[in-house]
Structures are given as structure tokens and as C-alpha cells.
Motif scaffolding. Sequence first.
Motif, PDB file in Angstrom:
ATOM      1  N   ARG A 115       0.828  -1.204   0.000  1.00 23.80           N
ATOM      2  CA  ARG A 115       0.000   0.000   0.000  1.00 23.80           C
ATOM      3  C   ARG A 115       0.863   1.254   0.000  1.00 23.80           C
ATOM      4  O   ARG A 115       2.050   1.203   0.319  1.00 23.80           O
ATOM      5  N   ARG A 116       0.255   2.375  -0.334  1.00 21.55           N
ATOM      6  CA  ARG A 116       0.995   3.635  -0.401  1.00 21.55           C
ATOM      7  C   ARG A 116       0.967   4.387   0.922  1.00 21.55           C
ATOM      8  O   ARG A 116       1.672   5.380   1.079  1.00 21.55           O
ATOM      9  N   ALA A 117       0.125   3.949   1.828  1.00 19.66           N
ATOM     10  CA  ALA A 117       0.045   4.567   3.151  1.00 19.66           C
ATOM     11  C   ALA A 117      -0.317   3.478   4.147  1.00 19.66           C
ATOM     12  O   ALA A 117      -0.942   2.461   3.784  1.00 19.66           O
ATOM     13  N   CYS A 118       0.059   3.671   5.385  1.00 23.28           N
ATOM     14  CA  CYS A 118      -0.167   2.660   6.404  1.00 23.28           C
ATOM     15  C   CYS A 118      -1.610   2.732   6.897  1.00 23.28           C
ATOM     16  O   CYS A 118      -2.054   3.746   7.432  1.00 23.28           O
ATOM     17  N   ALA A 119      -2.339   1.631   6.698  1.00 28.92           N
ATOM     18  CA  ALA A 119      -3.730   1.588   7.141  1.00 28.92           C
ATOM     19  C   ALA A 119      -3.849   1.313   8.633  1.00 28.92           C
ATOM     20  O   ALA A 119      -4.820   1.718   9.272  1.00 28.92           O
ATOM     21  N   ASP A 120      -2.862   0.631   9.213  1.00 28.20           N
ATOM     22  CA  ASP A 120      -2.917   0.251  10.634  1.00 28.20           C
ATOM     23  C   ASP A 120      -1.511   0.332  11.222  1.00 28.20           C
ATOM     24  O   ASP A 120      -0.788  -0.666  11.287  1.00 28.20           O
ATOM     25  N   VAL A 147       2.608   1.377 -26.558  1.00 29.22           N
ATOM     26  CA  VAL A 147       1.992   2.668 -26.224  1.00 29.22           C
ATOM     27  C   VAL A 147       1.685   3.464 -27.489  1.00 29.22           C
ATOM     28  O   VAL A 147       1.283   4.629 -27.403  1.00 29.22           O
ATOM     29  N   SER A 148       1.868   2.849 -28.661  1.00 30.92           N
ATOM     30  CA  SER A 148       1.600   3.541 -29.918  1.00 30.92           C
ATOM     31  C   SER A 148       0.128   3.492 -30.281  1.00 30.92           C
ATOM     32  O   SER A 148      -0.455   4.497 -30.687  1.00 30.92           O
ATOM     33  N   ARG A 149      -0.500   2.313 -30.137  1.00 25.67           N
ATOM     34  CA  ARG A 149      -1.907   2.189 -30.506  1.00 25.67           C
ATOM     35  C   ARG A 149      -2.778   2.965 -29.523  1.00 25.67           C
ATOM     36  O   ARG A 149      -3.700   3.667 -29.920  1.00 25.67           O
ATOM     37  N   HIS A 150      -2.484   2.831 -28.235  1.00 19.51           N
ATOM     38  CA  HIS A 150      -3.119   3.683 -27.226  1.00 19.51           C
ATOM     39  C   HIS A 150      -2.042   4.162 -26.272  1.00 19.51           C
ATOM     40  O   HIS A 150      -1.327   3.369 -25.663  1.00 19.51           O
ATOM     41  N   PHE A 151      -1.947   5.462 -26.154  1.00 21.00           N
ATOM     42  CA  PHE A 151      -0.900   6.088 -25.350  1.00 21.00           C
ATOM     43  C   PHE A 151      -1.160   5.858 -23.863  1.00 21.00           C
ATOM     44  O   PHE A 151      -2.301   5.997 -23.391  1.00 21.00           O
ATOM     45  N   MET A 152      -0.113   5.490 -23.136  1.00 20.04           N
ATOM     46  CA  MET A 152      -0.193   5.391 -21.687  1.00 20.04           C
ATOM     47  C   MET A 152       0.623   6.527 -21.083  1.00 20.04           C
ATOM     48  O   MET A 152       1.832   6.613 -21.313  1.00 20.04           O
ATOM     49  N   PRO A 153       0.002   7.412 -20.317  1.00 18.00           N
ATOM     50  CA  PRO A 153       0.753   8.523 -19.721  1.00 18.00           C
ATOM     51  C   PRO A 153       1.895   8.035 -18.850  1.00 18.00           C
ATOM     52  O   PRO A 153       1.926   6.887 -18.405  1.00 18.00           O
ATOM     53  N   LYS A 154       2.812   8.940 -18.604  1.00 16.90           N
ATOM     54  CA  LYS A 154       4.051   8.579 -17.893  1.00 16.90           C
ATOM     55  C   LYS A 154       3.789   7.910 -16.558  1.00 16.90           C
ATOM     56  O   LYS A 154       4.455   6.917 -16.212  1.00 16.90           O
ATOM     57  N   ASP A 155       2.820   8.398 -15.776  1.00 19.38           N
ATOM     58  CA  ASP A 155       2.597   7.793 -14.464  1.00 19.38           C
ATOM     59  C   ASP A 155       2.149   6.344 -14.594  1.00 19.38           C
ATOM     60  O   ASP A 155       2.474   5.504 -13.740  1.00 19.38           O
ATOM     61  N   GLY A 156       1.418   6.017 -15.675  1.00 17.83           N
ATOM     62  CA  GLY A 156       1.028   4.633 -15.901  1.00 17.83           C
ATOM     63  C   GLY A 156       2.222   3.755 -16.242  1.00 17.83           C
ATOM     64  O   GLY A 156       2.295   2.592 -15.823  1.00 17.83           O
ATOM     65  N   VAL A 157       3.166   4.290 -16.999  1.00 19.13           N
ATOM     66  CA  VAL A 157       4.381   3.537 -17.326  1.00 19.13           C
ATOM     67  C   VAL A 157       5.196   3.276 -16.064  1.00 19.13           C
ATOM     68  O   VAL A 157       5.683   2.159 -15.838  1.00 19.13           O
ATOM     69  N   LEU A 158       5.345   4.295 -15.216  1.00 20.63           N
ATOM     70  CA  LEU A 158       6.080   4.103 -13.962  1.00 20.63           C
ATOM     71  C   LEU A 158       5.399   3.051 -13.093  1.00 20.63           C
ATOM     72  O   LEU A 158       6.062   2.221 -12.451  1.00 20.63           O
ATOM     73  N   ARG A 159       4.084   3.079 -13.067  1.00 23.90           N
ATOM     74  CA  ARG A 159       3.332   2.071 -12.308  1.00 23.90           C
ATOM     75  C   ARG A 159       3.623   0.677 -12.840  1.00 23.90           C
ATOM     76  O   ARG A 159       3.820  -0.272 -12.057  1.00 23.90           O
ATOM     77  N   TYR A 160       3.668   0.533 -14.157  1.00 24.35           N
ATOM     78  CA  TYR A 160       3.946  -0.795 -14.711  1.00 24.35           C
ATOM     79  C   TYR A 160       5.378  -1.243 -14.430  1.00 24.35           C
ATOM     80  O   TYR A 160       5.645  -2.439 -14.276  1.00 24.35           O
ATOM     81  N   LEU A 161       6.296  -0.334 -14.348  1.00 26.09           N
ATOM     82  CA  LEU A 161       7.651  -0.706 -13.936  1.00 26.09           C
ATOM     83  C   LEU A 161       7.645  -1.268 -12.522  1.00 26.09           C
ATOM     84  O   LEU A 161       8.337  -2.251 -12.221  1.00 26.09           O
ATOM     85  N   ASP A 162       6.857  -0.674 -11.629  1.00 25.26           N
ATOM     86  CA  ASP A 162       6.730  -1.221 -10.278  1.00 25.26           C
ATOM     87  C   ASP A 162       6.103  -2.610 -10.305  1.00 25.26           C
ATOM     88  O   ASP A 162       6.511  -3.505  -9.546  1.00 25.26           O
ATOM     89  N   LEU A 163       5.114  -2.812 -11.175  1.00 25.77           N
ATOM     90  CA  LEU A 163       4.468  -4.116 -11.261  1.00 25.77           C
ATOM     91  C   LEU A 163       5.421  -5.167 -11.832  1.00 25.77           C
ATOM     92  O   LEU A 163       5.413  -6.323 -11.396  1.00 25.77           O
ATOM     93  N   ALA A 509      -4.443 -10.770  -3.077  1.00 21.65           N
ATOM     94  CA  ALA A 509      -4.523  -9.733  -2.044  1.00 21.65           C
ATOM     95  C   ALA A 509      -3.439  -8.679  -2.260  1.00 21.65           C
ATOM     96  O   ALA A 509      -3.658  -7.483  -2.009  1.00 21.65           O
ATOM     97  N   ARG A 510      -2.266  -9.093  -2.726  1.00 22.06           N
ATOM     98  CA  ARG A 510      -1.204  -8.119  -3.037  1.00 22.06           C
ATOM     99  C   ARG A 510      -1.625  -7.245  -4.220  1.00 22.06           C
ATOM    100  O   ARG A 510      -1.434  -6.026  -4.203  1.00 22.06           O
ATOM    101  N   LEU A 511      -2.196  -7.867  -5.256  1.00 24.99           N
ATOM    102  CA  LEU A 511      -2.655  -7.101  -6.405  1.00 24.99           C
ATOM    103  C   LEU A 511      -3.767  -6.135  -6.015  1.00 24.99           C
ATOM    104  O   LEU A 511      -3.827  -5.000  -6.505  1.00 24.99           O
ATOM    105  N   ASP A 512      -4.644  -6.565  -5.105  1.00 21.07           N
ATOM    106  CA  ASP A 512      -5.682  -5.658  -4.600  1.00 21.07           C
ATOM    107  C   ASP A 512      -5.053  -4.444  -3.928  1.00 21.07           C
ATOM    108  O   ASP A 512      -5.489  -3.302  -4.146  1.00 21.07           O
ATOM    109  N   ALA A 513      -4.047  -4.680  -3.103  1.00 15.79           N
ATOM    110  CA  ALA A 513      -3.390  -3.575  -2.398  1.00 15.79           C
ATOM    111  C   ALA A 513      -2.717  -2.620  -3.370  1.00 15.79           C
ATOM    112  O   ALA A 513      -2.655  -1.409  -3.123  1.00 15.79           O
ATOM    113  N   LEU A 514      -2.234  -3.163  -4.493  1.00 18.23           N
ATOM    114  CA  LEU A 514      -1.589  -2.333  -5.512  1.00 18.23           C
ATOM    115  C   LEU A 514      -2.599  -1.625  -6.413  1.00 18.23           C
ATOM    116  O   LEU A 514      -2.219  -0.798  -7.236  1.00 18.23           O
TER     117      LEU A 514
END
Length: 551
Positions: A115-120, A147-163, A509-514
Amino acid sequence: MPLDLVDLVPAPVSVEHGEGAFVLREATALAAGPGTEGVAHWLRSALGAALARPLPPGQPGAPDTVTLRLDAALAPEAYRLTVGTAAVELVGGGPAGVFWGAQTFRQLLGPDAYRRACADPGAERAVARQVVEDAPRFAWRGLMLDVSRHFMPKDGVLRYLDLLAAHKLNVFHFHLTDDQGWRVEIKRFPRLTEVGAWRSRTKYGHRASPLWTEEPHGGFYTQDDIREIVAYAAERHISVVPEIDIPGHSQAAIAAYPELGNTDVIDTTRLSVWDTWGVNPNVLAPTDNTLRFYEGVLEEILRLFPAATSPFVHIGGDECPKDQWKASATARARIEELGLAGEDELQSWFIRHFDRWLTERGRRLIGWDEILEGGLAPGAAVSSWRGYAGGIEAARAGHDVVMCPEQQVYLDHRQADGPDEPMPIGYVRTLEDVYRFEPVPSELTEAEARHVLGTQANVWTEVMRDQGRVDYQVFPRLAAFAEVAWSALPAPAARDFAGFERRMRAHYARLDALGVGYRPPGGPLPWQKRPAPEKMEGGLGRPIDGSPPNV
């Protein structure tokens, strides 16, 4: 402990459990040995906010400390994670090995660690006592994102690098140019993005009765965006492979600079960025002007993607119709001048030119398996997408191969055949189908198989308008693919898919948290389903005919 009872994805080489557990406390320290400082920075960033544990600097081996260190006796990407009751030690053969071990440690801490913030903040963070020893099967474990057929903004690319990093994948194949859009800023040729990054409309629907949205679509990454993406990937030990398509899949570039096209065959000034899918007849002209233009493009690409993190440059080379060259006096004159047998060898001449050009600059060319036609460039590597045949041919000829056959690992293909699936494309490829994929063809000898660098999954975005749809297509199948790429699995028929499904219960559950909008095991959720025909806006969501692929 049997691997099918361990929640880790991908499965490690071995796990030995003991009695007791290590508790990650608010005062738990993190000690970074020489060469592991970057991993320590990432671990503090990832876990600090998620678990409210600051992980201040500590002394190696001290109680209540997570210690990171290198051990040259291990392979560079191998690691050993030792969780005791008093302390944790993570040893890697190189910084990448330590990083992959840190991903395992994060999994063991539970879904809250994603998660990006602590829930508990007050929750106990305990990890069972154990020793995990692990190393990857393949050096190339990748995902290609179009990303040519449909462009993914930079924040989406960074997210996929994390994934990718969370699944121990280490190559990001960045498909930046195609007929439908040019997505990277090239300063000496500004019209590539001023014109080439935008199309007036987009095709959806059945091949026999096409429908379009009249909304323009586009976008591109500035050079500063690219530098940020490359740096972000490097922090996660991910290599970025840029793809600049030649000589086919180039209408966006020709629309921006008409002189790049076969001007003696068609009026290229009338071309615009393509608004449909499939194999485009408009290909680059085999002229010196074209060579100099793309050398200029690649000079800027090489500066944006440094050799240390991007040793390979992908030049496409696929689906290049020869009709315009056959009709072009310029192309025929070039064939005669070079003493070539025909248009197939003319395509090979394109590839060989840029193979030499890249080699002189310390890079390696890689292309889709069509670059085998007319003779393979001497130093080129092959992305084998049309099944296994191209990879087998290339490996037997002594060329390196990345196996990515469309029949197994094209994640844009449908996951099921039901009526509720979003706009389907291509074959049905289930989670189990991907899990049983074997990257090394049995036809290869042991020596030939060493040319298989690894494997990657490919995601073409013709029918993926947004990040939610990409998530749905990619996950959970990317988790199955990651296990194929990382783990030393038995032959496909002997693989324990039931055990993998059990481990996936924890991984969901990890994918849900992400915040990943994956396809649930039981089928699409209400908001993921294809709308009824009467509710389709402009025909969006209408299925194609199921023919593979290029719709």
C-alpha cells in the motif's frame, strides 16, 4: 516446506522453515553493505509509508536489524534471504540479486506492504523464520508494452515498472512508434510528435463492419519523461529496450515527414497518422535520406537510453509489405545498385545497415523474427513472435533469441470465450495456458538452447483504451508468466497448476493492495464486462471475429 504451500510468486528454488518469527518493529533498523545502498533506499521508500516503519540505518548483523550485503559466490541475480527470530540477512550476488530478495521479503510481510500509506500503524508485522534461496532461470524476463496504438501517460508507465519489479521481471520492451502514433520526442525532427503523435479517430468493432470513435487520440513522452522512466527502471534493476520501427509500421513518421515514404508510388503528402489496425502498406523508402533520418533519430534514442541500462535497441522489422517497393523505380534501382536478389533482401539491407550502425556504437540490434527473411543481420538478436519456428532457426544459426510466441504469451488475446469478456481478440489463452508455456523449444540441442536469452510477454493495445483495460488483460496472467520466466519449473505437462492457483490466493490480495484491476478467477466483475449492444457508445465493445491478430 513444499513449494506449493509457500505463498511466494514466482516460486523460489527452495524454502526451509524454522520455529518462531521475526517481528518488524518501529525501531527495526536497516543496514546496507557496500553496493546495496540503492536497494536500501528503495526498501525504505516502499515499506516506510506502507508499514509505518522508518527503517533507520543500523549495524550489520545487529539484533532487530535487516542487513543487506553482497556475496560474490552467488550469481549476480541470485539471493539468499535468512529470516531469524532476532534479525534478517539478505545476501545477493549483485545489487540486482539483493533487490529481488527484497521483493520476496516484501511479499512475506503481507499485502499491506504494497500500500501507499499505512492503514494500521500499530499492526504487528511478523515474518516466519525461514531461509529462502533463489535464482532466476532466464536472464531476459520481459514485458512488451505497446503505447503507440493507445498512449499510456508517464505515471502509468512508472506504475507498470513497479508491477514488473514486484514480479521479478527485468526487461521493459517499450514499443514507442508505429503507424498509429509516434510517442518519443526527437528534437531535431519535431514534426514526429507535432504531427505523428496524434490521430483524428480510432477504429473499434468487427473487421467486416468497422466502427470509429471520432475522438482524436494521442500523446508522447518528452525527453525528460524518457530520462525519468529509464532512471526509475534502473533503480528497479529493469533494462528498457526502446523500439523504433523500420522499415514497416512507419505511417506516423511518413505522415510527419512525407519524403520518408515511397513518393514515386503514392502521394505521401496525403497520408495522416493511421486510424485503424492491421498491416499497413506504407513503408519507408530505401533511400539515403531515410537512412540519415533514422540515424539521427537513433542518435537521440541512444542518448536517452544509455548502454548501461539499455544495451539492446529494437528496430521492429516485422510486417513489411513489399508492394510499394515492387512498384517503385527508386527501390528497384537500389536493389540493382546493391546487387540484391529482390525485395526480401532489400529489407535485410535495412536491418543490416542499422545492425552495423548500432554495433559501432556499442549496442545490439534486436528485431521481430521477420528480420530472418532475406538473410539475418550478423549480430542481430531475434524476438520470436510467430510461434517457435523463427527462434529455432535463429538459435541454430547462432543468434540469440527472446521467445515470445503469440500463441502463448500475447496478453492482449482473450482470457475466456464467454459473452461477458471485454472486446476479445485472437486466441483464448487462459491463466493455465500461460502457466504451461515453455520458452525453450525441445527441438534445440543443449548448445543451441543457450542462445535463448529468455522470454517476454507482449501487450498490444489496439482495443485497450485505458489503464484499467490493460490491467484486465495483463493480470493475473503476468504472474503465471513471471513464474515461467523466473522459476525452474518441470516440463509443462508436469507443472502443478493447482499449487500455483493456491499461491495466487495470497497474491490476489497483493494485487488488490496495488490497485490492479485484474480479471478475477470467476470472470469479469460487473464494471469489467462488455456492455450490451444497445448500450455500446459508437459500437465500443463489439467483438471482433476472433481471427488472430492484427484486427
